[in-house]
Design a protein around this motif. Structure first.
Motif, PDB file in Angstrom:
ATOM      1  N   ALA A  65       0.828  -1.194   0.000  1.00 24.04           N
ATOM      2  CA  ALA A  65       0.000   0.000   0.000  1.00 24.04           C
ATOM      3  C   ALA A  65       0.868   1.252   0.000  1.00 24.04           C
ATOM      4  O   ALA A  65       0.594   2.221  -0.704  1.00 24.04           O
ATOM      5  CB  ALA A  65      -0.908  -0.003   1.222  1.00 24.04           C
ATOM      6  N   LEU A 104     -12.495  -5.710   2.891  1.00 28.51           N
ATOM      7  CA  LEU A 104     -13.483  -4.833   3.514  1.00 28.51           C
ATOM      8  C   LEU A 104     -13.002  -4.293   4.854  1.00 28.51           C
ATOM      9  O   LEU A 104     -12.481  -5.026   5.673  1.00 28.51           O
ATOM     10  CB  LEU A 104     -14.739  -5.640   3.793  1.00 28.51           C
ATOM     11  CG  LEU A 104     -16.129  -5.108   3.477  1.00 28.51           C
ATOM     12  CD1 LEU A 104     -17.087  -5.489   4.562  1.00 28.51           C
ATOM     13  CD2 LEU A 104     -16.152  -3.645   3.180  1.00 28.51           C
ATOM     14  N   ARG A 105     -13.248  -3.030   5.088  1.00 32.70           N
ATOM     15  CA  ARG A 105     -13.024  -2.456   6.422  1.00 32.70           C
ATOM     16  C   ARG A 105     -14.357  -1.874   6.862  1.00 32.70           C
ATOM     17  O   ARG A 105     -14.966  -1.103   6.123  1.00 32.70           O
ATOM     18  CB  ARG A 105     -11.991  -1.337   6.374  1.00 32.70           C
ATOM     19  CG  ARG A 105     -10.805  -1.711   5.495  1.00 32.70           C
ATOM     20  CD  ARG A 105      -9.517  -1.668   6.212  1.00 32.70           C
ATOM     21  NE  ARG A 105      -8.521  -2.289   5.346  1.00 32.70           N
ATOM     22  CZ  ARG A 105      -7.279  -1.863   5.216  1.00 32.70           C
ATOM     23  NH1 ARG A 105      -6.876  -0.806   5.889  1.00 32.70           N
ATOM     24  NH2 ARG A 105      -6.442  -2.497   4.440  1.00 32.70           N
ATOM     25  N   VAL A 106     -14.760  -2.247   8.030  1.00 28.70           N
ATOM     26  CA  VAL A 106     -16.085  -1.840   8.499  1.00 28.70           C
ATOM     27  C   VAL A 106     -15.977  -0.914   9.691  1.00 28.70           C
ATOM     28  O   VAL A 106     -15.197  -1.154  10.606  1.00 28.70           O
ATOM     29  CB  VAL A 106     -16.891  -3.073   8.955  1.00 28.70           C
ATOM     30  CG1 VAL A 106     -18.274  -2.655   9.416  1.00 28.70           C
ATOM     31  CG2 VAL A 106     -16.966  -4.083   7.850  1.00 28.70           C
ATOM     32  N   VAL A 107     -16.748   0.135   9.674  1.00 26.80           N
ATOM     33  CA  VAL A 107     -16.908   0.945  10.877  1.00 26.80           C
ATOM     34  C   VAL A 107     -18.407   1.117  11.095  1.00 26.80           C
ATOM     35  O   VAL A 107     -19.118   1.539  10.187  1.00 26.80           O
ATOM     36  CB  VAL A 107     -16.259   2.333  10.751  1.00 26.80           C
ATOM     37  CG1 VAL A 107     -16.469   3.136  12.031  1.00 26.80           C
ATOM     38  CG2 VAL A 107     -14.777   2.200  10.472  1.00 26.80           C
ATOM     39  N   SER A 123     -11.975   7.871   9.765  1.00 25.76           N
ATOM     40  CA  SER A 123     -11.210   6.721  10.209  1.00 25.76           C
ATOM     41  C   SER A 123     -10.885   5.788   9.039  1.00 25.76           C
ATOM     42  O   SER A 123      -9.774   5.275   8.917  1.00 25.76           O
ATOM     43  CB  SER A 123     -12.005   5.999  11.299  1.00 25.76           C
ATOM     44  OG  SER A 123     -11.702   4.632  11.319  1.00 25.76           O
ATOM     45  N   LEU A 125     -10.611   6.668   5.935  1.00 23.64           N
ATOM     46  CA  LEU A 125      -9.657   7.342   5.069  1.00 23.64           C
ATOM     47  C   LEU A 125      -8.232   7.198   5.601  1.00 23.64           C
ATOM     48  O   LEU A 125      -7.294   6.986   4.842  1.00 23.64           O
ATOM     49  CB  LEU A 125     -10.029   8.826   4.980  1.00 23.64           C
ATOM     50  CG  LEU A 125     -10.743   9.294   3.714  1.00 23.64           C
ATOM     51  CD1 LEU A 125     -11.408   8.175   2.963  1.00 23.64           C
ATOM     52  CD2 LEU A 125     -11.695  10.407   4.013  1.00 23.64           C
ATOM     53  N   GLU A 126      -8.081   7.298   6.882  1.00 17.39           N
ATOM     54  CA  GLU A 126      -6.757   7.110   7.474  1.00 17.39           C
ATOM     55  C   GLU A 126      -6.238   5.711   7.183  1.00 17.39           C
ATOM     56  O   GLU A 126      -5.050   5.501   7.010  1.00 17.39           O
ATOM     57  CB  GLU A 126      -6.828   7.276   8.996  1.00 17.39           C
ATOM     58  CG  GLU A 126      -6.902   8.704   9.444  1.00 17.39           C
ATOM     59  CD  GLU A 126      -6.593   8.818  10.929  1.00 17.39           C
ATOM     60  OE1 GLU A 126      -6.562   7.776  11.606  1.00 17.39           O
ATOM     61  OE2 GLU A 126      -6.390   9.944  11.390  1.00 17.39           O
ATOM     62  N   GLN A 127      -7.164   4.785   7.157  1.00 22.23           N
ATOM     63  CA  GLN A 127      -6.769   3.414   6.888  1.00 22.23           C
ATOM     64  C   GLN A 127      -6.426   3.213   5.417  1.00 22.23           C
ATOM     65  O   GLN A 127      -6.043   2.134   5.003  1.00 22.23           O
ATOM     66  CB  GLN A 127      -7.884   2.453   7.294  1.00 22.23           C
ATOM     67  CG  GLN A 127      -8.108   2.396   8.785  1.00 22.23           C
ATOM     68  CD  GLN A 127      -9.230   1.428   9.115  1.00 22.23           C
ATOM     69  OE1 GLN A 127      -9.177   0.262   8.793  1.00 22.23           O
ATOM     70  NE2 GLN A 127     -10.279   1.947   9.739  1.00 22.23           N
ATOM     71  N   ARG A 146     -15.069  16.138   3.024  1.00 16.37           N
ATOM     72  CA  ARG A 146     -14.541  15.975   1.668  1.00 16.37           C
ATOM     73  C   ARG A 146     -13.703  14.706   1.630  1.00 16.37           C
ATOM     74  O   ARG A 146     -12.972  14.426   2.558  1.00 16.37           O
ATOM     75  CB  ARG A 146     -13.614  17.130   1.264  1.00 16.37           C
ATOM     76  CG  ARG A 146     -14.003  18.507   1.745  1.00 16.37           C
ATOM     77  CD  ARG A 146     -13.121  19.576   1.100  1.00 16.37           C
ATOM     78  NE  ARG A 146     -13.488  19.781  -0.282  1.00 16.37           N
ATOM     79  CZ  ARG A 146     -12.837  19.310  -1.330  1.00 16.37           C
ATOM     80  NH1 ARG A 146     -11.760  18.600  -1.170  1.00 16.37           N
ATOM     81  NH2 ARG A 146     -13.257  19.520  -2.569  1.00 16.37           N
ATOM     82  N   LEU A 147     -13.813  13.995   0.539  1.00 12.54           N
ATOM     83  CA  LEU A 147     -12.886  12.885   0.419  1.00 12.54           C
ATOM     84  C   LEU A 147     -12.318  12.820  -0.963  1.00 12.54           C
ATOM     85  O   LEU A 147     -12.940  13.263  -1.921  1.00 12.54           O
ATOM     86  CB  LEU A 147     -13.472  11.531   0.810  1.00 12.54           C
ATOM     87  CG  LEU A 147     -14.908  11.164   0.720  1.00 12.54           C
ATOM     88  CD1 LEU A 147     -15.048   9.705   1.018  1.00 12.54           C
ATOM     89  CD2 LEU A 147     -15.715  11.950   1.702  1.00 12.54           C
ATOM     90  N   ASP A 148     -11.156  12.255  -1.035  1.00 12.56           N
ATOM     91  CA  ASP A 148     -10.464  12.205  -2.314  1.00 12.56           C
ATOM     92  C   ASP A 148     -10.536  10.828  -2.944  1.00 12.56           C
ATOM     93  O   ASP A 148      -9.768  10.511  -3.825  1.00 12.56           O
ATOM     94  CB  ASP A 148      -9.012  12.649  -2.126  1.00 12.56           C
ATOM     95  CG  ASP A 148      -8.386  12.042  -0.891  1.00 12.56           C
ATOM     96  OD1 ASP A 148      -9.083  11.257  -0.222  1.00 12.56           O
ATOM     97  OD2 ASP A 148      -7.217  12.333  -0.608  1.00 12.56           O
TER      98      ASP A 148
END
Lengths: 356, 356
Positions: A65, A104-107, A123, A125-127, A146-148
DNA sequence: GTGAAAGCGCTAACAT
DNA sequence: ATGTTAGCGCTTTCAC
């Protein structure tokens, strides 16, 4: 040979360099094989695979990554309530994500408060997720965010304050489903249909209310006051107790199966028969409710289709940032007629005129 | 100054070096602040936080993981079936994991086949999780698998072929719950209790069968042949049809609420009354079944307690590899008596003797 | 209390 | 078809 300084914990796990050494090729070739890239001889590929197997090599996703800027993972913000609807949507999403070769990452957001959603997305996005899916957004008080990376919304369009690299929406046909449920009741001959809604902040609630209103309006039926629940059977039960004393109601469309079950229970306890006196339609399509008395007439949410279609779109947006998106299929609308609905009881005097 | 070569996509996102520059400190100090390490002046801490905020800085977890060798994430292998039980366990796990300051990675195994579980664990390991939780393992045909991180098993001990750095198990009291359900029926006066089991490969199935057998044996009750289902209401219905013609059965303990619901439906269709002729107990504790007729007597699985306790243990094992584990609390056993159970019908002739 | 330098294990770009 | 080099953005070690 320069003296190699031993580090404290020289991490015994094999790395790609070890595989390369054993296979007699360069690290880059190992990388190519592991990523299924072209321009590798069959012989080299075979040797690399054999070496990896022999060493018990496991690729380090963090390193990949960092080097590639991509994680091949998708994050989902889910409602942390174990209702049949949300849970089965999540399972479908996981499946679709895995099939697409992502992880998958779940929150969970316990109650879906807007600031929780914002925090959950941050959270993720940090991941370093490559894309985000927001499965059931809240309608009110949206937090700017906002997200990229591309974002997929299931069941509702994003709030205007939400800005993403690319925003996708895939519906679960809630409006049409609510409309179909209401029309089914109207078709049976009911003068009008009451609606037991979910919590007002939910988008899902809003859609269902609007579909119900649209069906009523199209037939010129009177729109009775809304009943309120919280998705639970207990809240449906409470609404049912309130309703049971009102002799004018003959049909109720509940925004969730469980609320419908609670509602029916209260109605029957109060001596009202279902469906003879009052018809009830649910919403979700949990198959277990085909086995209660009366079997629940309901409407099935196309979660499978929505998840598959949504993830397809999202992955497309991730992998081909420029390209136009393939059109989304319309999710199917499915009414499941079972035993909780019937024509209204004949009026005293046989009049069919509306008693406004 | 050496000419910096511009890279193609210089990734506009701020990095820790940017924060350091704006705050007027070194990157290491930024790192210290972000990780809550000691030996940072309040002044420096304040400036770093302000700079991070101003720049909209987001830490890169992949880089951190690569450098530190830890991800602060926990992976869970879940059954990809949207049943109430598994879904609510997953929600509880997510919550406990989040509270512990970790993030969750989920991999579903559609039907829990052993090789799928092995594959799922491998996938989680590649993702670098610091710990693994296997929520409902399969009993048969285990695939050997070694892992170098601690593993938590919920509801069942790991197979012998499973080797982990450290293995933890936390129960959901399935045996005791099954026993309590069966004893409840026996206490009511039933001569014996039939059992509708889940699929045999499930550990959960095995535990429930054994608890049922233990209760029967303790009372010297005859053990009737097992009925088989697949957790679905439809399978419970099928079992009910088969059972309805057998006049000798007066009590059934079903291994899942949904199967119990299907079973009751079939029984009633066949003219057998519940609970007057036959009593039925479910397993899971889904609250919606308090609102069906008859309200389902069931047994509640302590998922909340199991998830919280299990994650506490797992995090402990991750963070203090050497230390002895704090003892696990015993999960509570909760029988929820509602309306689907009653004393057996009085026998023709009033005899209470066993008719072997 | 703080900073400089050296990697973590992989892929990117550019050779060959 | 394959190898070489130079980082990705962070934490680590160790010096100050």
């Amino acid at each position: 040979m320069a003296p190699e300084v031993e580090r404290v914990a020289p991490s015994t796990a094999p790395r790609s360099a070890d595989v390369a050494r054993v296979a007699g090729v360069s690290r880059k070739t190992v990388s190519r094989v592991l990523n299924g890239e072209p321009y590798v001889s069959d012989e080299a590929r075979r040797r690399v695979l054999a070496a990896a197997e022999e060493l018990g090599y496991r690729l380090n996703h963090a390193a990949r990554a960092l080097a590639s800027g991509r994680t091949r993972s998708i994050g989902v913000v889910a409602l942390g309530t174990a209702g049949y609807g949300t849970a089965s949507l999540l399972v479908r999403i996981e499946h679709a994500v895995r099939d697409a070769g992502y992880t998958l990452r779940v929150v969970n957001t316990p109650d879906g408060a807007p600031e929780d959603i914002a925090g959950a997305v941050a959270s993720l996005l940090e991941q370093g997720v490559d894309g985000v899916v927001v499965s059931e957004p809240i309608v009110k008080g949206d937090v700017p965010l906002r997200l990229d990376v591309p974002a997929l919304f299931i069941g509702a369009p994003p709030a205007p304050s939400f800005t993403a690299n690319r925003t996708l929406t895939v519906g679960v046909a809630a409006h049409e489903l609510a409309r179909a449920a209401t029309e089914h009741l109207l078709d049976l001959g009911h003068q009008t249909v009451h609606h037991l809604a979910g919590p007002r902040q939910w988008y899902a609630t809003k859609d269902r209310i609007e579909g119900w209103q649209a069906a009523l309006a199209a037939r010129g039926a009177h729109e009775p006051p809304l009943l309120n629940g919280d998705w639970s059977a207990a809240s449906g039960y409470a609404a049912g107790r309130a309703l049971a004393s009102d002799g004018s109601v003959t049909a109720v469309f509940a925004a969730g199966d469980e609320m419908a079950i609670g509602l029916i229970h209260a109605l029957r306890e109060a001596g009202r028969r279902v469906p003879e006196d009052i018809s009830v339609v649910g919403f979700d399509g949990n198959p277990v409710f085909a086995y209660v008395s009366p079997p629940l007439t309901t409407v099935r949410q196309p979660f499978e289709a929505a998840a598959r279609e949504g993830i397809r779109l999202l992955v497309h947006a991730i992998e081909k940032p420029g390209a136009e998106l393939p059109p989304a299929d319309e999710p199917p609308v499915e009414l499941v007629v079972r035993g909780s609905t019937a024509p209204p009881p004949s009026r005293p005097g046989g009049s069919v005129l509306r008693t406004t």
